[in-house]
Scaffold this motif. Structure first.
Motif, PDB file in Angstrom:
ATOM      1  N   ARG A   1       0.733  -1.493   0.544  1.00  0.00           N
ATOM      2  CA  ARG A   1      -0.470  -0.008  -0.399  1.00  0.00           C
ATOM      3  C   ARG A   1       0.853   1.386   0.227  1.00  0.00           C
ATOM      4  N   ARG A   2       1.710   1.054   1.079  1.00  0.00           N
ATOM      5  CA  ARG A   2       2.599   2.632   0.814  1.00  0.00           C
ATOM      6  C   ARG A   2       3.694   2.970  -0.316  1.00  0.00           C
ATOM      7  N   ASN A   3       3.883   1.835  -0.703  1.00  0.00           N
ATOM      8  CA  ASN A   3       4.820   1.306  -2.389  1.00  0.00           C
ATOM      9  C   ASN A   3       3.732   2.008  -3.475  1.00  0.00           C
ATOM     10  N   ILE A   4       2.384   1.785  -3.176  1.00  0.00           N
ATOM     11  CA  ILE A   4       1.320   2.122  -4.345  1.00  0.00           C
ATOM     12  C   ILE A   4       1.127   4.009  -3.941  1.00  0.00           C
ATOM     13  N   ILE A   5       0.988   3.821  -3.100  1.00  0.00           N
ATOM     14  CA  ILE A   5       1.226   5.181  -2.418  1.00  0.00           C
ATOM     15  C   ILE A   5       2.035   6.441  -3.700  1.00  0.00           C
ATOM     16  N   LEU A   6       3.529   5.537  -2.548  1.00  0.00           N
ATOM     17  CA  LEU A   6       4.913   6.996  -3.239  1.00  0.00           C
ATOM     18  C   LEU A   6       5.133   6.831  -4.796  1.00  0.00           C
TER      19      LEU A   6
ATOM     20  N   ILE B   1       3.211  13.943  -9.486  1.00  0.00           N
ATOM     21  CA  ILE B   1       4.661  15.313  -9.379  1.00  0.00           C
ATOM     22  C   ILE B   1       4.607  15.247 -10.802  1.00  0.00           C
ATOM     23  N   VAL B   2       5.388  14.146 -12.330  1.00  0.00           N
ATOM     24  CA  VAL B   2       6.375  13.992 -12.796  1.00  0.00           C
ATOM     25  C   VAL B   2       5.292  14.499 -14.316  1.00  0.00           C
ATOM     26  N   ALA B   3       3.513  13.795 -13.755  1.00  0.00           N
ATOM     27  CA  ALA B   3       2.151  14.831 -14.698  1.00  0.00           C
ATOM     28  C   ALA B   3       2.271  16.266 -15.005  1.00  0.00           C
TER      29      ALA B   3
END
Length: 143
Positions: free
Chosen positions: A109-114, A121-123
């Motif tokens: 879940r943490r990795n998906i959120i990050l 941010i990139v978009a």
């Protein structure tokens, strides 16, 4: 004696029940019987393993499976040298632990959120760039 040497001694005795191969040379028996032949065998294994590891190191910055080739060279060394067998066992244990941690729902879940946050941010940065400069390439901006 410390715990590490006990662990190594226990690892060296593995294989009696067929669960794991013990540490040490896997050279053919006729090679092990003659010291000179066994030493030549070890030199040959070391040189071949070194060539594979060097090829893997060269592949790290170049296209190619660098880490896979490096671990292949370590596996070649592990057929003859205890230190390489111990390194491969440690690496396998760490990779297994990392895989188990990656499967943990909280970590996923943490990795998906990050990842989603990073993509947003990139978009946003790409959107600001396109709004300001259009679809011009960066090296043509300002001409």
């Amino acid at each position: 004696m410390n715990a590490e040497s006990d662990e190594r001694r226990d690892a060296a005795t593995d294989g009696a029940d067929g669960s794991d191969k013990g540490l040490g040379s896997r050279a053919p028996h006729f090679v092990k019987r003659h010291r000179t032949l066994h030493l030549s065998w070890q030199v040959g294994v070391f040189v071949v393993g070194l060539a594979v590891v060097i090829a893997g190191i060269i592949m790290l910055p170049l296209p190619g499976p660098g880490w896979l080739v490096i671990f292949g060279g370590m596996a070649i060394w592990a057929t003859e040298f205890v230190w390489a067998q111990l390194v491969l066992r440690w690496t396998k244990r760490k990779v297994t632990e990392a895989a188990q941690r990656a499967l943990d729902p909280e970590v996923r879940r943490r990795n998906i959120i990050l990842t989603v946050t990073g993509l947003v941010i990139v978009a946003a940065l790409v959107g600001v760039y396109v709004a300001k400069y259009g679809f011009a390439m960066p090296w043509k901006v300002g001409k």
